[in-house]
Design a protein around this motif. Sequence first.
Motif, PDB file in Angstrom:
ATOM      1  N   VAL A 141       0.860  -1.191   0.000  1.00  0.00           N
ATOM      2  CA  VAL A 141       0.000   0.000   0.000  1.00  0.00           C
ATOM      3  C   VAL A 141       0.892   1.236   0.000  1.00  0.00           C
ATOM      4  O   VAL A 141       1.865   1.302   0.764  1.00  0.00           O
ATOM      5  N   ALA A 142       0.566   2.210  -0.828  1.00  0.00           N
ATOM      6  CA  ALA A 142       1.281   3.487  -0.816  1.00  0.00           C
ATOM      7  C   ALA A 142       0.262   4.631  -0.755  1.00  0.00           C
ATOM      8  O   ALA A 142      -0.941   4.403  -0.585  1.00  0.00           O
ATOM      9  N   TYR A 143       0.752   5.847  -0.880  1.00  0.00           N
ATOM     10  CA  TYR A 143      -0.103   7.049  -0.829  1.00  0.00           C
ATOM     11  C   TYR A 143       0.629   8.149  -1.580  1.00  0.00           C
ATOM     12  O   TYR A 143       1.812   8.009  -1.922  1.00  0.00           O
ATOM     13  N   GLY A 144      -0.073   9.239  -1.825  1.00  0.00           N
ATOM     14  CA  GLY A 144       0.590  10.420  -2.388  1.00  0.00           C
ATOM     15  C   GLY A 144       1.112  10.219  -3.808  1.00  0.00           C
ATOM     16  O   GLY A 144       2.145  10.776  -4.167  1.00  0.00           O
ATOM     17  N   ASP A 145       0.418   9.421  -4.605  1.00  0.00           N
ATOM     18  CA  ASP A 145       0.818   9.222  -6.008  1.00  0.00           C
ATOM     19  C   ASP A 145       2.216   8.624  -6.136  1.00  0.00           C
ATOM     20  O   ASP A 145       2.995   9.014  -7.014  1.00  0.00           O
ATOM     21  N   ASP A 146       2.557   7.664  -5.281  1.00  0.00           N
ATOM     22  CA  ASP A 146       3.843   6.970  -5.442  1.00  0.00           C
ATOM     23  C   ASP A 146       3.856   6.310  -6.827  1.00  0.00           C
ATOM     24  O   ASP A 146       2.859   5.788  -7.302  1.00  0.00           O
ATOM     25  N   LYS A 147       5.034   6.374  -7.464  1.00  0.00           N
ATOM     26  CA  LYS A 147       5.130   5.904  -8.852  1.00  0.00           C
ATOM     27  C   LYS A 147       5.522   4.425  -8.973  1.00  0.00           C
ATOM     28  O   LYS A 147       5.637   3.905 -10.074  1.00  0.00           O
ATOM     29  N   ILE A 153       3.202  -4.491   3.101  1.00  0.00           N
ATOM     30  CA  ILE A 153       4.156  -3.388   3.236  1.00  0.00           C
ATOM     31  C   ILE A 153       3.455  -2.064   2.922  1.00  0.00           C
ATOM     32  O   ILE A 153       2.828  -1.918   1.867  1.00  0.00           O
ATOM     33  N   VAL A 154       3.544  -1.116   3.856  1.00  0.00           N
ATOM     34  CA  VAL A 154       3.143   0.274   3.585  1.00  0.00           C
ATOM     35  C   VAL A 154       4.422   1.026   3.237  1.00  0.00           C
ATOM     36  O   VAL A 154       5.403   0.933   3.971  1.00  0.00           O
ATOM     37  N   PHE A 155       4.418   1.721   2.102  1.00  0.00           N
ATOM     38  CA  PHE A 155       5.674   2.363   1.678  1.00  0.00           C
ATOM     39  C   PHE A 155       5.449   3.722   1.032  1.00  0.00           C
ATOM     40  O   PHE A 155       4.350   4.064   0.610  1.00  0.00           O
ATOM     41  N   ARG A 156       6.532   4.487   0.966  1.00  0.00           N
ATOM     42  CA  ARG A 156       6.573   5.718   0.171  1.00  0.00           C
ATOM     43  C   ARG A 156       8.010   5.902  -0.283  1.00  0.00           C
ATOM     44  O   ARG A 156       8.948   5.707   0.504  1.00  0.00           O
ATOM     45  N   THR A 157       8.170   6.287  -1.520  1.00  0.00           N
ATOM     46  CA  THR A 157       9.485   6.457  -2.130  1.00  0.00           C
ATOM     47  C   THR A 157       9.557   7.800  -2.816  1.00  0.00           C
ATOM     48  O   THR A 157       8.586   8.246  -3.411  1.00  0.00           O
ATOM     49  N   LEU A 158      10.725   8.405  -2.748  1.00  0.00           N
ATOM     50  CA  LEU A 158      10.869   9.696  -3.399  1.00  0.00           C
ATOM     51  C   LEU A 158      12.331   9.898  -3.764  1.00  0.00           C
ATOM     52  O   LEU A 158      13.160  10.119  -2.888  1.00  0.00           O
ATOM     53  N   ASP A 186       9.527  27.663   8.057  1.00  0.00           N
ATOM     54  CA  ASP A 186       8.154  27.205   8.274  1.00  0.00           C
ATOM     55  C   ASP A 186       7.779  26.130   7.271  1.00  0.00           C
ATOM     56  O   ASP A 186       6.670  25.589   7.329  1.00  0.00           O
ATOM     57  N   CYS A 187       8.681  25.854   6.352  1.00  0.00           N
ATOM     58  CA  CYS A 187       8.382  24.936   5.249  1.00  0.00           C
ATOM     59  C   CYS A 187       9.278  23.701   5.342  1.00  0.00           C
ATOM     60  O   CYS A 187      10.470  23.820   5.620  1.00  0.00           O
ATOM     61  N   SER A 188       8.714  22.537   5.101  1.00  0.00           N
ATOM     62  CA  SER A 188       9.520  21.326   5.082  1.00  0.00           C
ATOM     63  C   SER A 188      10.276  21.279   3.755  1.00  0.00           C
ATOM     64  O   SER A 188       9.836  21.825   2.755  1.00  0.00           O
ATOM     65  N   ARG A 189      11.435  20.638   3.814  1.00  0.00           N
ATOM     66  CA  ARG A 189      12.266  20.544   2.608  1.00  0.00           C
ATOM     67  C   ARG A 189      12.532  19.086   2.283  1.00  0.00           C
ATOM     68  O   ARG A 189      12.789  18.277   3.169  1.00  0.00           O
ATOM     69  N   GLU A 190      12.496  18.756   1.017  1.00  0.00           N
ATOM     70  CA  GLU A 190      12.463  17.351   0.605  1.00  0.00           C
ATOM     71  C   GLU A 190      13.810  16.643   0.696  1.00  0.00           C
ATOM     72  O   GLU A 190      14.851  17.253   0.531  1.00  0.00           O
ATOM     73  N   ASN A 191      13.720  15.340   0.940  1.00  0.00           N
ATOM     74  CA  ASN A 191      14.880  14.458   0.850  1.00  0.00           C
ATOM     75  C   ASN A 191      14.569  13.337  -0.123  1.00  0.00           C
ATOM     76  O   ASN A 191      13.422  13.084  -0.453  1.00  0.00           O
ATOM     77  N   ASP A 192      15.607  12.643  -0.543  1.00  0.00           N
ATOM     78  CA  ASP A 192      15.429  11.416  -1.301  1.00  0.00           C
ATOM     79  C   ASP A 192      15.379  10.255  -0.323  1.00  0.00           C
ATOM     80  O   ASP A 192      15.985  10.312   0.747  1.00  0.00           O
ATOM     81  N   GLY A 193      14.715   9.197  -0.740  1.00  0.00           N
ATOM     82  CA  GLY A 193      14.732   8.010   0.092  1.00  0.00           C
ATOM     83  C   GLY A 193      13.466   7.202  -0.035  1.00  0.00           C
ATOM     84  O   GLY A 193      12.627   7.443  -0.913  1.00  0.00           O
ATOM     85  N   ALA A 194      13.354   6.225   0.868  1.00  0.00           N
ATOM     86  CA  ALA A 194      12.167   5.379   0.909  1.00  0.00           C
ATOM     87  C   ALA A 194      11.997   4.866   2.322  1.00  0.00           C
ATOM     88  O   ALA A 194      12.966   4.699   3.057  1.00  0.00           O
ATOM     89  N   GLY A 195      10.746   4.658   2.685  1.00  0.00           N
ATOM     90  CA  GLY A 195      10.437   4.057   3.977  1.00  0.00           C
ATOM     91  C   GLY A 195       9.448   2.932   3.760  1.00  0.00           C
ATOM     92  O   GLY A 195       8.626   2.986   2.832  1.00  0.00           O
ATOM     93  N   GLY A 209       6.726  12.171   4.537  1.00  0.00           N
ATOM     94  CA  GLY A 209       6.158  11.818   5.833  1.00  0.00           C
ATOM     95  C   GLY A 209       6.377  10.387   6.299  1.00  0.00           C
ATOM     96  O   GLY A 209       6.057  10.065   7.447  1.00  0.00           O
ATOM     97  N   ILE A 210       6.905   9.528   5.464  1.00  0.00           N
ATOM     98  CA  ILE A 210       6.982   8.112   5.853  1.00  0.00           C
ATOM     99  C   ILE A 210       7.899   7.931   7.068  1.00  0.00           C
ATOM    100  O   ILE A 210       7.698   7.015   7.876  1.00  0.00           O
ATOM    101  N   GLY A 211       8.880   8.811   7.220  1.00  0.00           N
ATOM    102  CA  GLY A 211       9.763   8.736   8.385  1.00  0.00           C
ATOM    103  C   GLY A 211       9.009   8.903   9.696  1.00  0.00           C
ATOM    104  O   GLY A 211       9.426   8.388  10.741  1.00  0.00           O
ATOM    105  N   MET A 212       7.889   9.616   9.659  1.00  0.00           N
ATOM    106  CA  MET A 212       7.112   9.833  10.884  1.00  0.00           C
ATOM    107  C   MET A 212       6.417   8.556  11.314  1.00  0.00           C
ATOM    108  O   MET A 212       6.288   8.285  12.508  1.00  0.00           O
ATOM    109  N   ALA A 213       5.977   7.771  10.346  1.00  0.00           N
ATOM    110  CA  ALA A 213       5.353   6.485  10.681  1.00  0.00           C
ATOM    111  C   ALA A 213       6.403   5.539  11.257  1.00  0.00           C
ATOM    112  O   ALA A 213       6.152   4.823  12.236  1.00  0.00           O
TER     113      ALA A 213
END
Lengths: 143, 387
Positions: B53-59, B108-113, B207-216, B340-344
């Motif tokens: 399962v993923a979210y946020g339009d994971d490719k 597996i719940v995942f998100r990749t970026l 005040d803004c989050s900044r992106e990283n590469d990775g996967a959880g 956000g996957i790091g928060m989970a």
Amino acid sequence: MSEPMLAVRHTTGADGPYWRALAAGRVELPRCAGCGRWHWPAVFRCGECGSWDQQWHAVEPEGTVFSWTRTWHAFDGSEKIGLPFVSLVVELPQCGGRRLLGLLEGEAGGLRIGAAVRARVAETEIWGERIPALRWTLSGASS
Amino acid sequence: MTRFNARVAVAGVGLRQYKRAQAPLPERGVLVRAIVDACEDAGFDPAEVDGFVAYGDDKNEPVRLMSDLGTKELCWSSQVWGGGGGGIAGAFGHAAAAISSGQASAVIVFRTLVQSNSGRLSGAVMAHHLNDHLLGAGLISPAQPCALRAQRLFEHHQVPRSVTEELVRASYYHGARNPNAVSYGKELDLDAYRTARWIAEPFRLFDCSRENDGAGALLLVSAERARDLRKKPVHLVGVAQGAGKGWGDLLENDDDYASAGFASVARRLWAQTGLTPDDIDCAQLYENFSAQGIASLIDHGFCNYENVAEFVRFENLIAPGGTLPVNTAGGNFAEGFIHGIGMAVEAVRQLRGESANPVPGARTCLLAGGPGAPTVSSAIFSNEVIN
Ligand SMILES: [Zn+2]
């Protein structure tokens, strides 16, 4: 209106008449013929009374600032707007409090939530494409 | 309201995080690494994973992972709708539905970026929701609609602006003490925070989050099966996703405009679990932008427009002694942001006692998903069986 006819862009929603009117320099919003509710975003069917009869009415683009933000960061695609720029959410009391968007032009000194504004139809260029859009002016300000 | 009755638990977690554009492998490779990490954490054969399962339009379509994982049979693949992080907690609801209904057994719940593969996250999130109405008003990045809502929160609802600083400080406090965080060893410089350049008023840079590469990746199995695996199970005790009437993809016409959209989700979450905000020992609070994190706390009932400044105080939000330590790995701001996957992952680590900023005796952790998104979701995890 002195504006030229503007291109009507594709829409995937029920808002085609909005874009056709805007291209002709007018603002039109839909109202349910069944129950009188103003719907925005536009709907095909009124989820409140079940009517499929949504009538488009010309409305005066006047209202009050519901919220605002002034953008300073050069987000990709927005280069032609020029920094900084103010984006508005405007509440239209004459349309059941529905809200429209747009850029603010002219004096911004009196900018605050609740301030009265009035719009004209113009274009916003994003990623090289010209989009018909509203330009709001604070009432009492010169544009 | 029915009590949440799926009996599922997180058995393993994996997180691979890199600086933007510095991932050592293309996106799918990084994801496979994270999934294998999660399986090894649990002592579980990756070939036995049968759902994703993923979210946020994971490719990364799960069927394409099968050769790398040795997947014996794919029984479930799904994704929560929505371009932002609103669906993160809801993804655990999908996994629970799949397992508790017998449609899959190990999910597996995942998100990749990885930016070179999926582009900038902010661009992808906005592309999902953009239309000519927004573009015509110059609204092209998620920061701007969130800024509009933040302005209403501050100017109309009169929430003191200082509360965002308290939240950002708490995230950085934890990140500075987490060796795996991008901000490890770096406290937030308050002067830098207050004078940083404007992005979109009322938001400045920090005040803004900044992106990283990775996967959880997080491995879920039935609670019964989790007992036999390597790590202490972390139970999913409730999860809700969706939107109430008057909230959604509405061209900025949402009813409770300055909120984060959680009113109906939070109501269901509390009813489902029989818990209240007082029962929550720590929270992983998705903060795409500072004010939306505040609105999320308000929506979940931890505080309200009147007493928000009493509750959202730095001392109250940090481990080990705060009333509600939030973002104990540093959160999206300071740990790193892989949608956000790091928060989970941190929710699970915290409840196992593996966090870099442990909350002594923590029994429950709230995971509040991406605030302000049209579809939002929240979940509660526990190291005990609660219901
Ligand atoms: Zn109607």
